[in-house]
Structures are given as structure tokens and as C-alpha cells.
Motif scaffolding. Structure first.
Motif, PDB file in Angstrom:
ATOM      1  N   ALA A 118      40.680  40.976  28.009  1.00 25.82           N
ATOM      2  CA  ALA A 118      40.292  42.325  28.427  1.00 25.82           C
ATOM      3  C   ALA A 118      40.691  42.618  29.869  1.00 25.82           C
ATOM      4  CB  ALA A 118      38.781  42.511  28.259  1.00 25.82           C
ATOM      5  N   ASN A 119      40.786  41.576  30.692  1.00 26.41           N
ATOM      6  CA  ASN A 119      41.104  41.775  32.108  1.00 26.41           C
ATOM      7  C   ASN A 119      42.569  41.513  32.441  1.00 26.41           C
ATOM      8  OD1 ASN A 119      38.450  42.235  33.887  1.00 26.41           O
ATOM      9  ND2 ASN A 119      37.929  40.984  32.105  1.00 26.41           N
ATOM     10  N   GLY A 120      43.403  41.376  31.412  1.00 33.38           N
ATOM     11  CA  GLY A 120      44.835  41.297  31.641  1.00 33.38           C
ATOM     12  C   GLY A 120      45.360  39.939  32.061  1.00 33.38           C
ATOM     13  N   GLU A 138      43.816  44.239  44.909  1.00 30.80           N
ATOM     14  CA  GLU A 138      42.535  43.583  44.683  1.00 30.80           C
ATOM     15  C   GLU A 138      41.509  44.584  44.162  1.00 30.80           C
ATOM     16  OE1 GLU A 138      41.371  41.698  48.287  1.00 30.80           O
ATOM     17  OE2 GLU A 138      43.019  40.261  48.273  1.00 30.80           O
ATOM     18  N   ALA A 139      41.517  45.792  44.740  1.00 32.95           N
ATOM     19  CA  ALA A 139      40.584  46.819  44.278  1.00 32.95           C
ATOM     20  C   ALA A 139      40.881  47.221  42.832  1.00 32.95           C
ATOM     21  CB  ALA A 139      40.655  48.037  45.198  1.00 32.95           C
ATOM     22  N   ALA A 140      42.168  47.310  42.490  1.00 30.91           N
ATOM     23  CA  ALA A 140      42.544  47.666  41.116  1.00 30.91           C
ATOM     24  C   ALA A 140      42.098  46.589  40.134  1.00 30.91           C
ATOM     25  CB  ALA A 140      44.054  47.880  41.025  1.00 30.91           C
ATOM     26  N   ALA A 141      42.254  45.316  40.520  1.00 29.42           N
ATOM     27  CA  ALA A 141      41.815  44.224  39.650  1.00 29.42           C
ATOM     28  C   ALA A 141      40.300  44.246  39.486  1.00 29.42           C
ATOM     29  CB  ALA A 141      42.267  42.879  40.223  1.00 29.42           C
ATOM     30  N   ARG A 142      39.594  44.539  40.590  1.00 32.79           N
ATOM     31  CA  ARG A 142      38.135  44.612  40.505  1.00 32.79           C
ATOM     32  C   ARG A 142      37.708  45.774  39.622  1.00 32.79           C
ATOM     33  NH1 ARG A 142      37.403  44.567  45.560  1.00 32.79           N
ATOM     34  NH2 ARG A 142      37.360  42.307  45.706  1.00 32.79           N
ATOM     35  N   LEU A 143      38.427  46.900  39.746  1.00 34.62           N
ATOM     36  CA  LEU A 143      38.135  48.066  38.905  1.00 34.62           C
ATOM     37  C   LEU A 143      38.357  47.734  37.423  1.00 34.62           C
ATOM     38  CD1 LEU A 143      37.444  51.056  38.556  1.00 34.62           C
ATOM     39  CD2 LEU A 143      39.858  51.587  38.980  1.00 34.62           C
ATOM     40  N   ALA A 144      39.425  46.975  37.136  1.00 34.99           N
ATOM     41  CA  ALA A 144      39.694  46.588  35.748  1.00 34.99           C
ATOM     42  C   ALA A 144      38.568  45.723  35.199  1.00 34.99           C
ATOM     43  CB  ALA A 144      41.027  45.843  35.660  1.00 34.99           C
ATOM     44  N   ARG A 145      38.006  44.839  36.049  1.00 37.42           N
ATOM     45  CA  ARG A 145      36.894  44.006  35.592  1.00 37.42           C
ATOM     46  C   ARG A 145      35.645  44.849  35.341  1.00 37.42           C
ATOM     47  NH1 ARG A 145      39.192  40.450  39.497  1.00 37.42           N
ATOM     48  NH2 ARG A 145      37.643  40.933  41.081  1.00 37.42           N
TER      49      ARG A 145
END
Length: 271
Positions: free
Chosen positions: A237-239, A95-102
Motif C-alpha cells: 500500500a505504501n509503494g 519525505e513529506a510525500a512519503a509520509r502523506l502516502a503512509r
């Protein structure tokens, strides 16, 4: 014996923390002076304190720590608890990685355009909904093709719903599918209802969507393309990957189309 202050220094914890451990029954003093109330600890208790600190550092709650230390939990059960904790940490990391990607995508957008994006995209799930709807065919998916079809459909849905004694229980929703004819689009315009059969209307139970990227469009749907394009760029952009066409939920529809508020709901698959 060690005073609580000395024991705290040796264990590298605060006196306040030791008092809390005593209060919850996790680490009681070896002796409490009956007259002064002073707490005293044995040096051997440092081993239990170290285990408490180590288990807390793994993310276990104090109640779980006490169970591990006091209830003679076997190796298999402890292994299971650790595996569960590992899964929780992996989920939190994802979840943190996805938030970082955003965050990174937002930064790239700001750096490339020089301004803060005005469209705030939210990833959420969509609940199931029962719709009373009508269907039409549009020649394409451009606003100039959709508008002349979806507007009259919504008007007719509302007319038939009122004639049949039905009551909308939510905002109107438009959804789209590819038609058999090349380039044509099936337009489904409906409103949420609670009841069953309604004269002249198809009642459909639309299943929920596990994951959707949503954005608010303000103004006439004739000008929806910039918002739709911004949503598409954000998804890429967010995969994420889009699944089918976006739904359009009419949150506010005053007489002046400039005041319309519409939520675009694009089903996606996970990053």
C-alpha cells in the motif's frame, strides 16, 4: 530618518524582529540616540531589509543571509547555495510525500476495516551484526514447518555458545533463504556476539540493511501469519517492494509463548 516603529511598519516586520537583526549584526540602525537609546533608520535601509526577508523566505539561516549580504559572495557561489537549498527542499518534499502516502494508506485501512490497525509499521535501517549461528532446512515457510526447525537450532546455539565461553550481546535473530530443493527453506538461527571463532558455531558478519519495514508480533510464532500478512499489505500500500525474506528478532521469550515479543524486519526497496 525613521523611528524603529515607522521603519517596522514600512518594512512589514515587527519591532522585536528589527531589534534581533540589530543584535546579530544583520541590520543595524543608521543612528542610535546616545541618551535615550532610541534606534533610527534611513529609508534606504528598506532595500537591505527586503533582501533579508526574501533570503529568509528561501530558507537560508540568518548567518547565511549575512554572509550573502556582507561578504560579497559571487554569482557562482550564490548559485551553488541556491542549488543546495533546492536539493534540501526537494528532499523535504519527498519525505513529506512519503509520509502523506503512509497517512493515506492508514486512512484506507481504517475505512475498509472500520477499525484502527493494531500493527504499527516503522520504516528504518538495520545495523550490521555479527552472529554466531547454526543452519537447518525446513520443508516450507509455514509456521508449522519453521517452528520445529528454528526452536532446536536456537537451543543448540545457546548450548554451544555457553560451552565455548561466548556471551550473547543482543536478541536472537532468525533469517531465511531459499534452499536448492523446491519449496524448502534454509533456516539460519543465531545470536549476536562480539568475538571471533566459537567452537561448533559459524560466526557471520551480517551486513546492514539500508531500508526495512518492521512490525512487532506478540504471542507464539504459530500465530505470526496475520501479522506477516498485515506487514505485506502495508508494504504494498505504501509503494515499497520486499527484498527476500523477513528477519525475525526475538525481543522477549518467556516460558509461555503467549508472552513472546518478536520483531519482523522485512528489507524493502524505496517507494
Amino acid at each position: 530618518m525613521l523611528t524603529i516603529g515607522d521603519f517596522a511598519r514600512h518594512g512589514r516586520v515587527s519591532v522585536r524582529m528589527l531589534r534581533h537583526y540589530d543584535a546579530v549584526g544583520l541590520l543595524r540602525p543608521a543612528r542610535v540616540d546616545p541618551s535615550s537609546g532610541y534606534r533610527y533608520y534611513e529609508a534606504a535601509q528598506l532595500a537591505r531589509l527586503n533582501r533579508v526577508i526574501a533570503l529568509k523566505d528561501l530558507g537560508f539561516t540568518l548567518e547565511q543571509v549575512r554572509s550573502i549580504l556582507d561578504e560579497d559572495i559571487g554569482t557562482d557561489e550564490l548559485r551553488g547555495m541556491l542549488r543546495l537549498r533546492r536539493a534540501e527542499l526537494e528532499s523535504a518534499a519527498a519525505e513529506a510525500a512519503a509520509r502523506l502516502a503512509r497517512v493515506e494508506a492508514r486512512l484506507r485501512s481504517i475505512e475498509s476495516e472500520g477499525t484502527m490497525p493494531t500493527e504499527d509499521v516503522v520504516v528504518t535501517s538495520l545495523p550490521p551484526v555479527r552472529l554466531a549461528e547454526l543452519t537447518g532446512i525446513a520443508g516450507g515457510f509455514e509456521p508449522r514447518d519453521i517452528g520445529p526447525v528454528v526452536g532446536p537450532l536456537f537451543a543448540e546455539v545457546c548450548r554451544r555458545l555457553a560451552a565455548g565461553g561466548g556471551t550473547p550481546v543482543g536478541p536472537a535473530l532468525a533469517r531465511y533463504e531459499d534452499a536448492p530443493e523446491p519449496g524448502a527453506i534454509i533456516v539460519r538461527a543465531g545470536v549476536p556476539v562480539c568475538g571471533g571463532d566459537l567452537p561448533g558455531l559459524r560466526v557471520t558478519d551480517l551486513p546492514g540493511v539500508p531500508l526495512a519495514a518492521t512490525v512487532i508480533h506478540r504471542g507464539s510464532m504459530d500465530g505470526v501469519l496475520p501479522t506477516a500478512h498485515a506487514l505485506a499489505r502495508w508494504i504494498e500500500a505504501n509503494g515499497y517492494r520486499p527484498v527476500g525474506y523477513a528477519r525475525e528478532v526475538s525481543l522477549d521469550c518467556p516460558d509461555d509463548p503467549a508472552g513472546w515479543v518478536t520483531e519482523l524486519q522485512q528489507p524493502v526497496t524505496g517507494a
